[in-house]
Design an enzyme around this catalytic site. Structure first.
Site, PDB file in Angstrom:
ATOM      1  N   ASN A 166     -16.326  -7.442  -2.698  1.00 59.18           N
ATOM      2  CA  ASN A 166     -16.146  -7.534  -4.154  1.00 59.18           C
ATOM      3  C   ASN A 166     -17.396  -8.127  -4.790  1.00 59.18           C
ATOM      4  O   ASN A 166     -18.367  -8.434  -4.095  1.00 59.18           O
ATOM      5  CB  ASN A 166     -14.899  -8.361  -4.483  1.00 59.18           C
ATOM      6  CG  ASN A 166     -14.972  -9.736  -3.850  1.00 59.18           C
ATOM      7  OD1 ASN A 166     -15.896 -10.500  -4.091  1.00 59.18           O
ATOM      8  ND2 ASN A 166     -13.997 -10.039  -2.996  1.00 59.18           N
ATOM      9  N   ASP A 168      -7.852  -9.100  -0.577  1.00 61.74           N
ATOM     10  CA  ASP A 168      -6.425  -9.120  -0.307  1.00 61.74           C
ATOM     11  C   ASP A 168      -6.073  -8.255   0.899  1.00 61.74           C
ATOM     12  O   ASP A 168      -5.080  -8.494   1.572  1.00 61.74           O
ATOM     13  CB  ASP A 168      -5.662  -8.617  -1.545  1.00 61.74           C
ATOM     14  CG  ASP A 168      -5.742  -9.615  -2.690  1.00 61.74           C
ATOM     15  OD1 ASP A 168      -5.796 -10.824  -2.391  1.00 61.74           O
ATOM     16  OD2 ASP A 168      -5.771  -9.195  -3.864  1.00 61.74           O
ATOM     17  N   LYS A 204       0.432 -18.288  -9.815  1.00 58.77           N
ATOM     18  CA  LYS A 204      -0.379 -18.555  -8.607  1.00 58.77           C
ATOM     19  C   LYS A 204      -0.305 -20.032  -8.211  1.00 58.77           C
ATOM     20  O   LYS A 204      -0.206 -20.364  -7.027  1.00 58.77           O
ATOM     21  CB  LYS A 204      -1.845 -18.160  -8.834  1.00 58.77           C
ATOM     22  CG  LYS A 204      -2.040 -16.673  -8.676  1.00 58.77           C
ATOM     23  CD  LYS A 204      -3.436 -16.192  -8.988  1.00 58.77           C
ATOM     24  CE  LYS A 204      -3.380 -14.680  -9.151  1.00 58.77           C
ATOM     25  NZ  LYS A 204      -4.604 -14.074  -9.606  1.00 58.77           N
TER      26      LYS A 204
END
Ligand code: CTP
Length: 408
Positions: free
Chosen positions: A215, A284, A342
């Site tokens: 990323n 993820d 979260k």
């Protein structure tokens, strides 16, 4: 010693030659040494020796101003973190005791506010003379630190107290002085004694030897958090994934690549950590199949099946045993809602949210606009700040929550 500015004053004792060894040792250890000599000292050893060893011009004459905009004796005095007079003759000690400023070295000494070490050297009778003893006593009371002369044969033929301390001994004393000063400074800081583990950067999830999923994380915010925690006195370990920024200096860095490696590195250290700052952008998912050789092009369509990576922060939240957990969330919408979800799901103490849809906030930028949440909701919404300043505010808040800076 690194980066410390030391003013080395040399007065006219025979031991001036030993000051060359001291100057060399200090410079090699990374100190920035500026030498000031008396007119008598330059009869013992030439200034060229000290200029070569210190890499700076040697100052002797009060009126020889090399730069018109700089008053040499004030400049020399001001820049010093420590003043060392080696050798210190009876004459310079007497001038110091009485505030006499009639040459460069004595004038610098009157202007200096840094701690002063003196290494006396003289004939045993001069040393024992009541005038010298009174001067030494005066200086001692004023806080001047002494490198006591040794007993042994003196250049004048006498045997007794008056030999200058050896350069190795003076060097060791200076080293200890700076170490104690650094320890005292660190003990005063809000995160001193705390072990902080910071993760930074993105993870790399390999498909084959030349291809991977990753990323846009640059590592900047994690680095800023690590440096800010270090500057606030913490003992910092940085677990760095794939980053595009220069690594911060003076911090213990563990390099990892995949989420699984980061998981191992963090979990391994968790029991001995007080604070975890999870600034890393952990992938993820990772490919189910990884190929040892470069994949060849075959069909029109290629399907890569991904499997969920362990959630490191969630695991830390489950295993929490007194640690303070700070999560990060990069969001483009519903900031408040996602942050609180979260925070609770991962059992964090704080979560730092930034809106990555803004041009001045998020991946690769030097600035950030962050909002910090705790279990009760928003704690603080910070304005646009440099990542270091934002990280400092965050780490100060952590210190407050740990009870070092009063309640928040
Ligand atoms: N995190 C982690 N391990 C993962 C995924 C995320 O430790 N496998 C941590 C990140 O380092 C960050 C926090 O969890 O501190 C939130 O990361 P984020 O990617 O925003 O959250 P996710 O739980 O992955 O949620 P989503 O991707 O659905 O937004």
């Amino acid at each position: 010693m690194k980066g410390k500015s030391i003013l080395l004053g040399i007065s006219g004792g025979i031991a001036a030659y030993k000051a060359a060894a001291l100057c060399s040792k200090l410079t090699q250890a990374g100190a920035d040494v500026h030498v000031v000599m008396t007119k008598s000292a330059i009869k013992m050893v030439g200034p060229a020796t000290f200029q070569a060893l210190s890499h700076h011009a040697v100052r002797v004459d009060t009126f020889a101003e090399a730069e018109p905009g700089v008053i040499a004796h004030i400049d020399s005095a001001d820049r010093a973190d420590l003043v060392v007079i080696a050798p210190a003759t009876a004459n310079i000690l007497a001038k110091m005791a009485h505030g006499i400023a009639d040459d460069m070295l004595s004038t610098v000494l009157l202007a200096a506010t840094a701690p002063i070490f003196v290494a006396p050297t003289m004939n045993v009778h001069m040393y024992e003379h009541p005038a010298t003893q009174e001067n030494l006593e005066k200086l001692r009371k004023r806080g001047v630190l002494f490198l006591e002369p040794g007993v042994g044969p003196l250049a004048c033929g006498y045997v007794g107290k008056g030999r200058m301390a050896e350069p190795e001994q003076i060097f060791a004393t200076i080293e200890t002085f700076f170490a104690q000063e650094t320890a005292a400074e660190a003990a005063d800081k809000p995160l001193s004694g705390r072990k902080v583990l910071v993760t930074a950067g993105g993870t790399v999830e390999r498909l084959d030897p030349v291809r991977y999923f990753t990323n846009d994380s640059s590592g900047k915010m994690g680095f800023a958090a690590a440096v800010a925690a270090r500057d606030l006195g913490a003992e910092v370990t940085l677990v760095a994934g794939r980053v595009s920024e220069p690594l911060p200096q003076g911090i213990d860095i563990i390099h990892v690549s995949s989420a699984l490696e980061m998981y191992e590195a963090v979990l391994e250290r968790y029991a001995h950590t007080d604070v975890v700052v999870k600034a890393a952008a952990v992938a993820d998912y990772r490919p189910v199949d990884t190929f040892p050789q470069k994949m060849k092009k075959t069909e029109n369509m290629l399907q890569v099946t991904l499997i969920k990576n362990p959630d490191i922060l969630e695991e830390l939240g489950k295993r929490k045993n007194g640690q303070f957990l700070v999560g990060f969330a990069a969001e483009t919408e519903h900031l408040h809602e996602y942050a609180m979800d979260k925070l609770q799901r991962k059992n964090c103490d704080l979560i730092v949210v930034n809106d990555v849809s803004r041009a001045d906030s998020g991946f690769g930028t030097d600035t950030n606009v962050i909002t910090i949440f705790d279990q009760a909701g928003v704690v603080v919404e910070l304005p646009l700040l440099s990542k270091y300043d934002a990280a400092t505010s965050l780490m100060e808040l952590v210190a407050k929550r740990l009870g070092r800076l009063g309640d928040v």
